[in-house]
Structures are given as structure tokens and as C-alpha cells.
Design an enzyme around this catalytic site. Structure first.
Site, PDB file in Angstrom:
ATOM      1  N   ILE A   1       8.835   2.882  -6.009  1.00 51.97           N
ATOM      2  CA  ILE A   1       9.009   4.136  -6.843  1.00 51.97           C
ATOM      3  C   ILE A   1      10.407   4.753  -6.682  1.00 51.97           C
ATOM      4  CG2 ILE A   1       8.379   6.473  -7.192  1.00 51.97           C
ATOM      5  CD1 ILE A   1       6.683   4.646  -8.885  1.00 51.97           C
TER       6      ILE A   1
ATOM      7  N   ARG B   1       0.934  -1.152   0.152  1.00 50.30           N
ATOM      8  CA  ARG B   1       0.048   0.171   0.101  1.00 50.30           C
ATOM      9  C   ARG B   1       0.782   1.257  -0.108  1.00 50.30           C
ATOM     10  NH1 ARG B   1      -3.872  -0.135   5.046  1.00 50.30           N
ATOM     11  NH2 ARG B   1      -3.532   2.161   4.964  1.00 50.30           N
TER      12      ARG B   1
ATOM     13  N   ALA C   1       4.682   1.125   0.705  1.00 51.21           N
ATOM     14  CA  ALA C   1       5.673  -0.021  -0.253  1.00 51.21           C
ATOM     15  C   ALA C   1       5.499   0.726  -1.602  1.00 51.21           C
ATOM     16  CB  ALA C   1       4.587  -1.375  -0.456  1.00 51.21           C
ATOM     17  N   HIS C   2       4.455   1.247  -1.996  1.00 56.34           N
ATOM     18  CA  HIS C   2       4.542   1.933  -3.406  1.00 56.34           C
ATOM     19  C   HIS C   2       5.730   2.903  -3.414  1.00 56.34           C
ATOM     20  CE1 HIS C   2       0.865  -0.377  -4.400  1.00 56.34           C
ATOM     21  NE2 HIS C   2       1.133  -0.197  -5.613  1.00 56.34           N
ATOM     22  N   LYS C   3       5.500   3.990  -2.288  1.00 56.43           N
ATOM     23  CA  LYS C   3       6.618   5.178  -2.671  1.00 56.43           C
ATOM     24  C   LYS C   3       7.884   4.364  -2.496  1.00 56.43           C
ATOM     25  CE  LYS C   3       7.391   9.300   0.318  1.00 56.43           C
ATOM     26  NZ  LYS C   3       8.466   9.114   0.973  1.00 56.43           N
TER      27      LYS C   3
END
Lengths: 295, 203
Positions: free
Chosen positions: B40, B32, B35-37
Site C-alpha cells: 500500500i 500478511r 506485506a500489505h502495509k
């Protein structure tokens, strides 16, 4: 001074709220499923929701993994220490977290660190009210984050929505809030609405409306009519369960009021997901005997 | 009962259409906001310098794979193993700024979440043959029953909800609400409800 130790009872209150959806909510969801088109995604969503509710109750596991912000409203007689009760509530949420009834949900806003036990700065939320009765009454609401993110507040008049400072204006902004939320708040929703107050008091009041039973009637005739009309019209928007489209967008609308400043007219909309997790308990005592009942 | 096994082929993805109910089986990864940050910033927009092992592992898991927007309630057992107690989807739109790049970079075939995603993700789904699977928000105990095994967990320093849990699911029920042909139920419902709102408000 009455010494009470209710830590274990608060744990049980949390367990009930997190795992056992109130009967009126379950009835409303069951009825809603019958209103959806057979074989539709909306019907399927409600079917899954109802199965989940039964399963969570049987297994005593959380209905939703986002066990939300625990909000405690505590009514107590003179002589009960609110400081002691507050400490017991904090202990209880930590125990309930350890027992997997609650997800660790309290995050430090600056460091991002999760405290791990649902305690932290002003966490959980507690409001104490001294009253004239000789027993303690506690209401607990678990308010999830997804639906909190689509909760909102309007400042009337609102030119864009042509909403003036009257009940017609309230109607217009509440319908707009439901449209803005779409399926993001895990509908079908219960809407808690507050008219008036300052911004802070208004938001609190809107959340307190969520503690009302779905089938109660607002004692104010005008508000009772507004609740009924909003319920009907919000469902005409066709957003449906989970935003899949369908007949059921909201399960209930509850409106309360506060006095306001002449300069301000706030309308707060607390959007609550279908998992409207509320539980309450009464604590009576005579001599050394303490009796706790849950509802 | 329409079933799909992860990893999923492009061909199977193209055969899916908005409104389809499917049951997913295989190994998926939760991820979520944090993790996405992290993916990237450390793997996608910059050269991989740290945690290269995890990068290789994620590349393997997510190739043809599925990411699940979920912050579970978990239980740790005495032998050190974990199980999922409650595991419904979280709101996906927060990952809209990251999702297209994650789909492209890892060759992701599916994203599970709730509430739908925006135009950029829909476009990425079209271009890279992926779909958005809508799980039933709040159905956490029921979904946890389809999580048969917690294989491992990465980035536990993000906290339990934000960590990346590698799980084996069986017959995880989802609805395709954004397909690889540019169709989105969310766009459609938004437009229709907007029209209805205008009627009710007389504007």
C-alpha cells in the site's frame, strides 16, 4: 542445591506440545464431527482438522504454524534453581525453533524485529511455583495469536449486557465473548474463564484453566453447573467450526476464581483454538539419577 | 472434486458461490500484515520509487492471482532451498483496511485466509470479480503438503512469518465464504448467532 540440566527434556516437551494434540482434545473433535450435518462445511472443517492432527503427529511437524506464546508453569521443590531452569527453557525454545518445531514468534515491540529464536523480553512466559513435593512438574501451553486476539475481559456490572456481579452475570458476558469471537479464533474453542483478581492476575488464571482436561469436574458444584450450562448454550449460538455455522462452537468451558477487591469484579475469557496444545512432564531425582516422564 | 487453476479468470470467479469447496492449483504468494502495509505505502498509494523490480514481479504474479494470509514454519535445506513445514492461514480481518485496494490494483482474483473479512472487501470482490477463500485454521501440516515448491521469497527482512513467499500449490483445499455476488457466510452466521444470543440472554 540440586543441579539439573533439563534443556533436552524441555525441547522434547516443546516438540510434543507443538506436534501431538492431547488425546482428550482429539476425542472431542472426533465426537464433534459426528454431530455435524453430513456434507456440511462444518463437517468438512472438522474432517480436515482431524486429518491434520494425525498427520502432524506422524510427521512430527507443528499442528499449526502459529506455535503461539510458549507458557511454562513450573512447580519445583525447595533447592532447585529457578534461574537455571529459566535459562534452560530459553535455550530449549531456541533449539526447538532451529528444529522447526516452533515458528520464530518473538517480535520486538518497538523495532518490529523478529529475534528469530523465540527468546526475547519476557519471552517465553514462565511462572515458577515452589511446592512441597520432591519432584519438578512442568506444564506447557502453546497459545496461538489468532485466538489470543479474541480473548477478552469484562468489568462487571455491565449495563449493556445486563450482567451483574454474580454467576448469571458471568454467564452473560461469556456468551457475549463467544458471539464476538465468531470464527476468528479458530473454533471449536476451549474457554478458560476466571472470575475475580485484578486485571493481570485474572487473565493469567483464565489461561491456566486451559491446562485442565476436558472431562474433569470442577470441585465447586456451582462452577461445575456453570461450565456445563455455558458449554451447552455456547453451542446453541450456531457459530460452528471456523465460523462456518454448525453444532460445535465450543468443546469445553473451564471456570476458576480468585479473590478480588471489593471495588472490582473482572471476568476474563481466554479463548483457545481447537489446537489446545498442552503437554506436561515430571522430573524425579534420587542421588545422581534423574528420570523424566511426559504426559 | 472442483478444481481451479491460478491465474483464475473472471468467468470462473463469477461461477463460485459462498459455501463451495474448491481445490486450488498454481503459483500463489503469501502476504500478511507487513506485506500489505508495504504494498500500500510503496506501490499503491504512492508512486513507485523503490524496489521497482519487485513491483513488476508482484504485478505479474498477482494479475489473476491469489494472495495467501499465512506466516509459515519453514525449513532451509543445505542447498539453500526452502520448504514449508507448517502453513495454515492467519486471521484475515487485520488486512481489511488494505485488501480492497490490493485487489483492485493488482487485479487479484482470490484471497485465502481465515475468519473472513468485512464489508469493504466484500464490495471489492463484487466490483472486481474476486472471492475470499477460507482455509481451515490450524490445519498447518496438512496444508503444507499441498505446497509442492517454494519458488522464491521476497522481503525476508520482515522475518519468516511476514515475508512474501512465492509458492506452487497443488489441490489446496479451501471453502468460498465470500463470493463475488455479495454473499458472505460470515455476515449470515454473525446475524443468526446474534439473534440466538439475544434469546439466551432474554433481551
Amino acid at each position: 542445591m540440586k543441579d539439573l540440566n533439563l534443556t533436552n527434556d524441555f525441547v522434547e516437551l516443546v516438540r510434543r506440545a507443538a506436534t501431538d494434540l492431547p488425546a482428550d482434545m482429539e476425542e472431542a473433535l472426533t465426537k464433534a464431527k459426528g454431530n455435524e450435518e453430513s456434507g456440511s462445511s462444518a463437517e468438512g472443517a472438522l474432517d480436515t482438522i482431524l486429518k491434520n492432527v494425525t498427520m502432524a503427529r506422524q510427521r512430527s511437524t507443528p499442528i499449526c504454524q502459529d506455535t503461539g506464546t510458549p507458557i511454562f508453569e513450573i512447580r519445583y521443590p525447595v533447592g532447585v534453581s529457578t534461574r537455571a531452569l529459566a535459562n534452560q527453557i530459553r535455550q530449549a525454545v531456541a533449539i526447538a525453533t532451529e528444529q522447526s518445531y516452533l515458528r520464530p514468534n518473538a517480535v520486538d515491540s518497538l523495532t518490529g524485529e523478529n529475534s528469530g529464536d523465540n527468546t526475547g523480553e519476557d519471552f517465553p512466559t514462565m511462572h515458577f511455583h515452589e511446592w512441597e513435593n520432591d519432584f519438578v512438574h512442568v506444564d506447557l501451553l502453546l497459545k496461538g495469536g489468532g485466538c489470543e486476539n479474541v480473548s477478552t475481559q469484562y468489568k462487571l456490572p455491565d449495563g449493556g449486557l445486563k450482567a451483574g456481579r454474580d454467576l448469571e452475570g458471568v454467564r452473560r458476558v461469556v456468551l457475549d465473548a463467544v458471539h464476538q469471537a465468531q470464527g476468528k479464533g479458530c473454533g471449536p474453542a476451549v474457554l478458560g474463564v476466571a472470575i475475580g483478581g485484578d486485571r493481570g492476575a485474572s487473565y493469567i488464571k483464565s489461561k491456566q484453566q486451559l491446562l485442565r482436561k476436558l472431562d474433569d469436574t470442577n470441585p465447586n458444584q456451582d462452577l461445575a453447573e456453570l461450565e456445563e450450562r455455558l458449554n451447552k448454550e455456547a453451542n446453541q449460538l450456531g457459530i460452528g467450526p471456523m465460523g462456518f455455522g454448525g453444532e460445535t462452537t465450543v468443546l469445553g468451558v473451564k471456570v476458576g476464581t480468585l479473590h478480588r477487591l471489593p471495588a472490582s469484579y473482572f471476568v476474563s475469557v481466554a479463548y483457545m483454538c481447537w489446537a489446545n496444545r498442552r503437554a506436561s512432564m515430571d522430573v524425579t531425582f534420587s542421588g545422581d539419577k534423574v528420570e523424566v516422564t511426559y504426559a | 472434486m472442483p478444481k481451479l487453476t491460478v491465474p483464475i479468470s473472471d468467468e470462473d470467479i463469477r461461477a463460485l458461490h459462498a459455501g463451495d469447496t474448491v481445490y486450488l492449483t498454481g503459483v500463489i504468494v503469501t502476504g500478511r500484515d507487513a506485506a500489505h502495509k508495504f504494498m500500500i505505502e510503496n506501490y499503491i498509494r504512492n508512486p513507485v520509487v523503490a524496489e521497482a523490480e519487485l513491483y513488476a514481479e508482484l504485478k505479474r504474479l498477482l494479475n489473476g492471482g491469489v494472495i495467501y494470509h499465512c506466516g509459515p514454519v519453514v525449513k532451509k535445506h543445505d542447498d539453500g532451498s526452502w520448504s514449508f513445514v507448517a502453513a495454515g492461514p492467519t486471521t484475515s480481518i487485520r488486512e481489511e483496511v488494505y485488501q480492497p485496494e490490493v485487489i483492485e490494483h493488482f487485479n487479484l482474483k482470490g484471497v485465502i485466509g481465515k475468519g473472513g473479512m468485512g464489508a469493504n472487501t466484500l464490495k471489492a470482490c463484487q466490483e472486481h470479480a474476486a472471492v475470499y477463500f477460507h482455509a481451515i485454521g490450524g490445519a498447518a501440516t496438512l496444508i503444507a503438503q499441498s505446497v509442492k515448491e517454494v519458488i522464491t521469497v521476497h522481503k525476508m527482512e520482515f522475518g519468516v512469518p511476514e515475508a512474501m513467499w512465492v509458492i506452487r500449490v497443488e489441490d489446496f483445499p479451501v471453502v468460498v465464504t465470500m463470493d463475488s455476488h455479495g454473499e458472505s457466510i460470515h455476515t449470515k452466521v454473525e446475524a443468526e448467532s446474534k439473534k440466538k444470543l439475544a434469546e439466551l440472554l432474554g433481551v
